[in-house]
Design an enzyme around this catalytic site. Structure first.
Site, mmCIF file in Angstrom:
data_model
loop_
_atom_site.group_PDB
_atom_site.id
_atom_site.type_symbol
_atom_site.label_atom_id
_atom_site.label_comp_id
_atom_site.label_asym_id
_atom_site.label_seq_id
_atom_site.Cartn_x
_atom_site.Cartn_y
_atom_site.Cartn_z
ATOM 1 N N ASP A 294 -12.270 1.998 -65.747
ATOM 2 C CA ASP A 294 -11.074 1.344 -65.229
ATOM 3 C C ASP A 294 -10.296 0.801 -66.430
ATOM 4 O O ASP A 294 -10.769 0.827 -67.565
ATOM 5 C CB ASP A 294 -11.411 0.239 -64.217
HETATM 6 C C1 NOJ Z 1 -6.847 -1.133 -62.417
HETATM 7 C C2 NOJ Z 1 -7.326 -0.897 -61.025
HETATM 8 O O1 NOJ Z 1 -8.549 -1.590 -60.803
HETATM 9 C C3 NOJ Z 1 -7.537 0.567 -60.703
HETATM 10 O O2 NOJ Z 1 -7.879 0.705 -59.349
HETATM 11 C C4 NOJ Z 1 -6.312 1.356 -61.049
HETATM 12 O O3 NOJ Z 1 -6.488 2.695 -60.675
HETATM 13 C C5 NOJ Z 1 -6.047 1.208 -62.528
HETATM 14 N N1 NOJ Z 1 -5.821 -0.189 -62.838
HETATM 15 C C6 NOJ Z 1 -4.876 2.043 -63.004
HETATM 16 O O4 NOJ Z 1 -3.694 1.541 -62.555
#
Ligand code: NOJ
Length: 759
Positions: A294
Site C-alpha cells: 500500500d
Molecule cells: C491507500 C489506500 O489504503 C489504498 O486502498 C489505495 O489503493 C492506495 N492508497 C492508492 O491510492
C-alpha cells in the site's frame, strides 16, 4: 419429451466441448506467456528488474502524502531509464500516453508501464459506495457495476484498479467500512468474486477490462478501536474463518493482483508478513499474480518498529513476498545493494518480476502499450446514458427500507403538500461518495431533484441544518458544525404546513473513507435536534438516511414511522430514491452489516459465538451490559419491502447427512402483500459444537426471489459438507461430525428453524 431430452443432451455435450476447447486455448496462451516472461527476464539486468518493482504516483492526482519537489525530478529520470514498472493516478488518455511513451521509447527493453488508480465505485458514472451496493445482495448487478466502471476507466487509458477492497469489518467507527461488503465472510466472498469478474471480464487482454486488486491483505478491517491504520490482533481461527475467505474467493476468481494492508497483525506488519504472502497466498493458494504494497507501507515498517531503516524495510518486504513498492522508493534505492550484500537473493527479485511481467503480458501491453489510449473512445464511452441507467438501477437495488409503519410509504405521485427538509436533500455532491475517482464535483442527481421530477411544483424545500464548513475533499479533515439552529424555524414552519415530511439526514461522504474513523456514529451536528423538533409538529416523517457507515439512531428508529437507508448512492441517487419513495421500485435491499444501537456495543455482529453464559438470566451473571441491550438496532440481513413475505414448511431432505452427501433444505415463500416484491431468502446454519467454539449463526446461501401478490414458491438450497467446513483446532479445513441447526428467513434474526446431524 424424447426430442427435448435429445436437444438438452446435444447442447450439454456442445457446452462441454466448448469449455474444454476454451480451457485448452487458455492453457496454450498461458504457456506462451510463460515462455515470453522467461525470455524477457533472461535479458534483464538487475537494475531493470528492480525498476519493474517500483511504482510512482503521477502528480496529476494525489491520494496520499507526497514528498517534495526534487523527488519529481528523480522520478522523471527513473521513468526514462527503466527504473519504473508502474504508475498510479495518471489520469486521462493524453497523460497516460505521454507517460507510457517516456517508458517505452526511452528504455532498452521497452517494457510498458501498468497504470493503476482507485476505481472503487465508478470512474465518472458513480455507483453506490461498495457497502451500499452490497446491500443489494444482487451479484449480477454488482458484476454489471464493476463492468461499467472498468469500461469507463479503460476508456480513460487505465488498465489496473485498486479494487475490490474485501476487508471484513465489524466496526462502524472504521471509516473504510464504506469500501467493503460488510461483516460476513460468505456474502463478502460472493461479492468479492462478482467484483473481480466485473472488473476483469473473461479476457484481461480486452481493451475494456482492468486488472483487479484484492486489498488489503490482511486484517486491515480489524483495526483496534476502529481507528484507521491501527494495529490488529486476532486468532488464527478468526483470520482463517472470517478474514481470509473473501481473499481466497478473489484468487479463485482469477484476480490479477493483491495489495498489502497498512496494519500490523499480531506484531508483524502485513507488508513484511511472510506467512501471509508466501505461505498462504503464493503457496497454499497458488496465486500467480503480484502483490503491491500500500502507499508507502514498506517505509511505514520503520514507525511500526519492525524495520530499523528503509533499507532494512526493503529487505523485509521483498523477502516476505511484496513484489511492487508503491511510493516508498525503498526498492529502487536499496534492492541492488541488498542483493550484492546477499541479504536478498536474486531469485526473490526474479520471482517478483516474473509475476509483474506475467500480468503485463496478460493485459496485452506488450502487443500494444497504447491499447487503452484511444481518445475517441475516451470521449464517447464515459458517462453515457446507458451507464447512468445502469447506475440508477443498481442504486435503487441498494436501498434498504428499515421501517414503514402506518404505510407511510410509498408516497402518492399526486401528493400535494410534501416538504423536503435537510441540507443533504439538496446536495449534488455528497451522493457521489468518498472514492469518487473522476466524478465531476456536484454532478449527482440530488434527492430534491429526484422528487421534483415526480411532484413538480407540489414540493417545498427547507435546509434545516448545515452539516459542514470549510474544505470538503479527499485529503483534508472535515469540519462539522456542532450547533447551528439558525435554519430550524423555516424548516419547522414548513413541516407544520405539510402533509408529509421527507427529512434527509446522515453523513457527508467525507465522513467515511480512508483516514475517517469516528468515535461517534450517531447523527452529528444539529441534525438529531432538528429531527426531534420537526417530530413535535408533524409525525408523518420519512427519514432518508445518507451515510457511509452503520448509524446508531435509536431515537429515530423508535419514533419516526418510516426510514429509508440510501447510503451514498452515486450519480443517480435522487432518481433512485424517488423510484423507491413513490413505489416505482419496491425496495429489496438487506443490510450487509449490523446497525448497533450505540458505538459502545461495537464490535457487534450477527455471527458471534455463544459464550458459556449467553443468558438472559435473572441475576447479573451473564454476558451482557447492565445499561444497554445486546440486540442491534437492525440486524445483519434486515430490510423490508412494500410486499409482505411469509416463510413456511422448512424441511431438510434427511435428518442425517453423511460427509459425502448433499442435504436439500426447502421452504415455501409466499408474498402475502398487495404488490409484487423481491425477497432475499437467506440460509443460515449453526454448528452446535466443534473443536473450536462456533458462531451462533453463519450465512451459507441466499437467493433473490420475485413474487407477485399472493404468489408462493418452493425454495431449495443444497448443503454439502464443504459448506460446513471451517479451520478447526488442528488447523485443517474440514467439516466436523455433529448436530447442526438450519435456519431460513428474511434476515439473521427472524428465522424458521430445523436441524440435522452430520455423520
Ligand atoms: C491507500 C489506500 O489504503 C489504498 O486502498 C489505495 O489503493 C492506495 N492508497 C492508492 O491510492
Amino acid at each position: 419429451m424424447k426430442f427435448f431430452k435429445t436437444i438438452v443432451f446435444v447442447l450439454c455435450t456442445l457446452a462441454f466441448f466448448q469449455n474444454s476447447i476454451n480451457a485448452q486455448m487458455n492453457a496454450k496462451k498461458d504457456a506462451e506467456i510463460e515462455q515470453k516472461v522467461e525470455k524477457l527476464l533472461s535479458q534483464m539486468t538487475l537494475e531493470e528488474k528492480i525498476g519493474q518493482m517500483n511504482q510512482y504516483n503521477g502528480s496529476w492526482d494525489v491520494t496520499g502524502p507526497m514528498p517534495g519537489d526534487d523527488y519529481n525530478k528523480i522520478r522523471y529520470q527513473h521513468l526514462t531509464n527503466g527504473q519504473v514498472g508502474s504508475m498510479l493516478n495518471v489520469i486521462s488518455v493524453k497523460s497516460i500516453k505521454e507517460a507510457q511513451k517516456l517508458a517505452v521509447e526511452n528504455t532498452r527493453l521497452k517494457i510498458p508501464l501498468i497504470f493503476g488508480h482507485d476505481v472503487i465505485h465508478g470512474y465518472q458514472t458513480m455507483f453506490p459506495i461498495p457497502l451500499g451496493e452490497s446491500a443489494s445482495w444482487d451479484l449480477e448487478a454488482i458484476v454489471q457495476s464493476a463492468r461499467v466502471a472498468a469500461t469507463e476507466a479503460a476508456a480513460g487509458g487505465l488498465n489496473w484498479t485498486f479494487a475490490p477492497m474485501v476487508d471484513i469489518s465489524r466496526d462502524a467507527r472504521w471509516g473504510r467500512v464504506m469500501e467493503g461488503a460488510g461483516e460476513d465472510p460468505y456474502l463478502g466472498s460472493q461479492i468479492a468474486k462478482a467484483r473481480v469478474l466485473g472488473f476483469q471480464g473473461s479476457d484481461l487482454s480486452a481493451n475494456n477490462t482492468l486488472a483487479a486488486c484484492a486489498k488489503h491483505f490482511a486484517g486491515y478491517g480489524f483495526a483496534e478501536g476502529g481507528r484507521d491504520y491501527n494495529s490488529t490482533d486476532m486468532s488464527i481461527a478468526t483470520l482463517r474463518n472470517v478474514i481470509l475467505p473473501p481473499f481466497k474467493a478473489c484468487v479463485d476468481a482469477g484476480v490479477a493482483t493483491f495489495m498489502n494492508g497498512f496494519n500490523d497483525i499480531g506484531g508483524i506488519p502485513a507488508t513484511g508478513h511472510t506467512d501471509l504472502q508466501r505461505t498462504i497466498l503464493k503457496g497454499e493458494w497458488e496465486f500467480d499474480g503480484f502483490v503491491v504494497s500500500d502507499w508507502g507501507s514498506i517505509g511505514e515498517m520503520i514507525p511500526h518498529g519492525y524495520a530499523k531503516d528503509k533499507k532494512h524495510a526493503a529487505e523485509l518486504a521483498v523477502n516476505a513476498g511484496s513484489d511492487m513498492d508503491m511510493e516508498a522508493s525503498a526498492y529502487v534505492e536499496n534492492l541492488k545493494a541488498l542483493v550484492e550484500e546477499d541479504k536478498v537473493r536474486e531469485l526473490a527479485i526474479d520471482d517478483a518480476v516474473r509475476r509483474i511481467l506475467r500480468i503485463k503480458f496478460r493485459l496485452g501491453l506488450f502487443d500494444d502499450p497504447y491499447k487503452y489510449c484511444d481518445e475517441e473512445r475516451e470521449k464517447n464511452s464515459i458517462l453515457t446514458p446507458k451507464n447512468l441507467a445502469i447506475a440508477r438501477d443498481v442504486a435503487r437495488k441498494s436501498i434498504v427500507l428499515l421501517k414503514n409503519e402506518k404505510e407511510v410509504l410509498p408516497l402518492k405521485k399526486e401528493a400535494k403538500n410534501v416538504a423536503v427538509i435537510g441540507a443533504l436533500a439538496n446536495d449534488k455532491d455528497v451522493p457521489l461518495g468518498n472514492w469518487r475517482s473522476q466524478a465531476k464535483t456536484n454532478s449527482a442527481v440530488s434527492l430534491l431533484e429526484g422528487i421534483q421530477t415526480v411532484l413538480g411544483e407540489n414540493v417545498k424545500y427547507a435546509q434545516g441544518y448545515t452539516l459542514t464548513k470549510g474544505k470538503r475533499n479527499f485529503l483534508n479533515e472535515l469540519t462539522i458544525i456542532e450547533e447551528d439552529e439558525s435554519k430550524f424555524e423555516e424548516a419547522i414552519n414548513l413541516a407544520k404546513s405539510s402533509d408529509v415530511v421527507i427529512l434527509a439526514v446522515g453523513e457527508d461522504c467525507y465522513q467515511s473513507g480512508e483516514g475517517r474513523s469516528q468515535a461517534d456514529i450517531g447523527l452529528l451536528g444539529s441534525q438529531q435536534k432538528l429531527v426531534e423538533e420537526i417530530y413535535k409538529v408533524n409525525k408523518n416523517i420519512v427519514i432518508v438516511l445518507m451515510n457511509g457507515r452503520p448509524l446508531a439512531i435509536p431515537w429515530i428508529a423508535d419514533n419516526v414511522p418510516a426510514i429509508l437507508e440510501t447510503w451514498h448512492l452515486g450519480s443517480e441517487a435522487g432518481n433512485a430514491i424517488a423510484d423507491v419513495l413513490f413505489g416505482d421500485y419496491n425496495p429489496s435491499g438487506k443490510l450487509p452489516v449490523t446497525f448497533p444501537r450505540s458505538a459502545a456495543q461495537i464490535p457487534l455482529y450477527y455471527n458471534h459465538r455463544n459464550t458459556g453464559r449467553p443468558g438472559p438470566v435473572e441475576m447479573v451473571f451473564w454476558a451482557h451490559y447492565t445499561d444497554e441491550t445486546n440486540d442491534p438496532l437492525y440486524p445483519f440481513g434486515y430490510g423490508l419491502s412494500y410486499a409482505d413475505f411469509e416463510y413456511s414448511n422448512l424441511k431438510v431432505s434427511s435428518p442425517e447427512m453423511k460427509m459425502e452427501d448433499e442435504l436439500q433444505v426447502t421452504c415455501t415463500l409466499k408474498n402475502t402483500g398487495k404488490v409484487a416484491g423481491t425477497e432475499v431468502v437467506q440460509l443460515y446454519i449453526q454448528d452446535l459444537f466443534g473443536s473450536i467454539t462456533r458462531p451462533i449463526k453463519e450465512l451459507k446461501g441466499f437467493q433473490k426471489v420475485t413474487l407477485n401478490a399472493g404468489e408462493s414458491k418452493d425454495i431449495t438450497f443444497v448443503l454439502r459438507s464443504k459448506d460446513l467446513a471451517f479451520y478447526g483446532a488442528d488447523g485443517s479445513f474440514k467439516a466436523e461430525e455433529g448436530d447442526f441447526k438450519v435456519f431460513v428467513g428474511g434476515n439473521s434474526v427472524d428465522l424458521k428453524e430445523t436441524n440435522f446431524t452430520l455423520k
